[in-house]
Design an enzyme around this catalytic site. Structure first.
Site, PDB file in Angstrom:
ATOM      1  N   ASP A 187     -11.094  -7.556   7.875  1.00 24.95           N
ATOM      2  CA  ASP A 187     -12.507  -7.532   7.484  1.00 24.95           C
ATOM      3  C   ASP A 187     -13.123  -8.925   7.584  1.00 24.95           C
ATOM      4  OD1 ASP A 187     -12.141  -4.854   7.023  1.00 24.95           O
ATOM      5  OD2 ASP A 187     -13.204  -4.838   5.112  1.00 24.95           O
ATOM      6  N   ASP A 201      -3.223 -17.793   3.122  1.00 23.72           N
ATOM      7  CA  ASP A 201      -4.407 -18.469   2.567  1.00 23.72           C
ATOM      8  C   ASP A 201      -4.950 -19.496   3.566  1.00 23.72           C
ATOM      9  OD1 ASP A 201      -2.002 -19.757   2.130  1.00 23.72           O
ATOM     10  OD2 ASP A 201      -2.496 -20.489   0.122  1.00 23.72           O
ATOM     11  N   LYS A 218       3.316 -15.278   3.299  1.00 13.29           N
ATOM     12  CA  LYS A 218       3.207 -16.185   2.151  1.00 13.29           C
ATOM     13  C   LYS A 218       4.626 -16.485   1.672  1.00 13.29           C
ATOM     14  CE  LYS A 218       0.687 -18.295  -1.021  1.00 13.29           C
ATOM     15  NZ  LYS A 218      -0.170 -19.457  -0.753  1.00 13.29           N
ATOM     16  N   ASP A 224      -5.192  -6.107   6.147  1.00 17.00           N
ATOM     17  CA  ASP A 224      -6.411  -5.424   5.733  1.00 17.00           C
ATOM     18  C   ASP A 224      -7.503  -6.452   5.442  1.00 17.00           C
ATOM     19  OD1 ASP A 224      -8.141  -3.464   4.932  1.00 17.00           O
ATOM     20  OD2 ASP A 224      -7.189  -3.108   2.993  1.00 17.00           O
ATOM     21  N   TYR A 277       0.808  -1.222   0.000  1.00 17.69           N
ATOM     22  CA  TYR A 277       0.000   0.000   0.000  1.00 17.69           C
ATOM     23  C   TYR A 277       0.837   1.265   0.000  1.00 17.69           C
ATOM     24  CZ  TYR A 277      -4.229  -2.752   0.893  1.00 17.69           C
ATOM     25  OH  TYR A 277      -5.283  -3.626   0.798  1.00 17.69           O
TER      26      TYR A 277
HETATM   27 MG    MG Z   1     -10.159  -2.341   5.005  1.00 16.83          MG
END
Ligand code: MG
Ligand code: NAI
Length: 328
Positions: free
Chosen positions: A228, A200, A167, A224, A120
């Site tokens: 959620d 994963d 990962k 992130d 990001y």
């Molecule tokens: Mg978010």
């Protein structure tokens, strides 16, 4: 001791849930000196800036900041605040409360997400002739800082295990480094159990065995997404608090936004903002007050009587607030 708290109610239901939360804080045995400041859509309209310098100065000179929600300017406000205050860790607790839409009981873990690098970094993304390229930045300094924070958090909050998520089988260099640093830092915390999973697999384990987790630490994008997923696991937005932690500053905010569809109607659920304030109390080491506040929220949910519409009740924001104060 009196704590200086910067209070940014912001837009829409941000203002309502903030007012409710301050009323409860005023009923606890901790002294706060609040400085109210402006940010968000209304502030932009009024002052020509969604995040005026004056607000930044107030936040900078405070012990902590409480943030309600901004509207369309949310990115300009909250992303910039995180950058300006160098808040490197984003904390999202995932906890199952009674009488909510939690997928299972006894879920209680926290996700510590690196907040300054990873995938990001906007200026590392570029268009090319073939399409586009995004670079993923992993620095030793930033990852070590956030991993160390996760282990410290575990120690201070009586957690027994930290899980590193990556990962490294595919991203051998970048996530290989993350995994290496995870165990290096872990060496300093002999009493804390360490484990690591691929992201994963973690996405699946969060559904199949969420009780396995206590503290998860991971890089920006993975954090992130898993945050959620965590919110979905325990029944959605009205109950999810968060914290942004820096070296000298911390900001506490509900995960939800300004909810224009229900703003100004006195029906917003104030519990996500209130649980954010509980996180602030713990950050300030006011653990008795934090327990008292959180237990009142737990009791409210267990009673299953005075709840807002999103939790299946018919009570107003103000009625919920008064009931919390009664239950303290
Ligand atoms: Mg978010
Ligand atoms: P939202 O979180 O504001 O609302 C999503 C849905 O959940 C709406 O139906 C809303 O009524 C409901 N909801 C949210 N919080 C609630 C609460 N406490 N009690 C009861 N119901 C609740 O997200 P949305 O609709 O995507 O965005 C609305 C505005 O908020 C946008 O302008 C967006 O930019 C901003 N936003 C700001 C954030 C921030 O300040 N950190 C975060 C997310 C969105």
């Amino acid at each position: 001791m009196t704590y200086n708290i910067a209070v940014i109610p912001g837009d829409g239901i941000g203002k309502e849930v903030m007012e409710a939360t301050i009323l409860v804080l005023d009923n606890l045995d901790v002294d706060f000196n609040y400085t109210y400041c402006e940010a968000g859509d209304e502030c932009l309209e009024k002052n020509g800036s969604a995040l005026p310098d004056e607000t930044l100065e107030i936040v900078r000179s405070s012990d902590a900041c409480l943030f309600g929600a901004a509207g369309e300017t949310a990115a300009d406000v909250i992303v910039r605040l995180r950058q300006e205050m160098k808040m490197f860790a984003n904390l999202r607790p995932v906890k199952s409360y009674p009488n909510t839409n939690s997928l299972s009981d006894n879920i209680d873990f926290i996700i510590v997400r690196e907040n300054t690098e990873g995938l990001y970094i906007a200026d590392k993304e570029e268009l090319t002739e073939e399409g586009a390229i995004a670079k993923r930045i992993i620095t030793r300094e930033a990852e070590e800082r956030v991993i160390d924070y996760a282990f410290k958090y575990a120690v201070e909050n009586n957690k027994s295990k930290v899980t590193g998520v990556h990962k490294a089988n595919v991203l051998k260099k970048s996530d290989g480094l993350f995994k290496e640093i995870f165990y290096e830092v872990g060496e300093r915390y002999q009493d804390i159990e360490k484990e690591d999973f691929y992201v994963d697999a973690t996405a699946m384990y969060l559904i199949t065995q969420p009780q396995n987790f206590e503290v998860i630490v991971t890089t920006n994008l993975f954090g992130d997404i898993l945050s959620d997923e965590g919110a979905g696991l325990v029944g959605g937005l009205g109950l999810i608090p968060s914290a942004n932690i820096g070296e000298n500053m911390a900001l506490f905010e509900p995960v939800h936004g300004s909810a224009p569809d229900i703003a100004g109607k006195n029906i917003a659920n104030p519990l996500a903002m209130m649980l954010s304030a509980v996180m602030m109390l713990r950050y300030l080491n006011e653990n008795n007050a934090a327990d008292k506040f959180e237990n009142a929220i737990l009791k409210l949910l267990s009673e299953n009587k005075v709840l807002t519409k999103d939790l299946g009740g018919s009570s107003t924001t103000k009625e919920v607030t008064n009931e919390i104060i009664n239950l303290l």
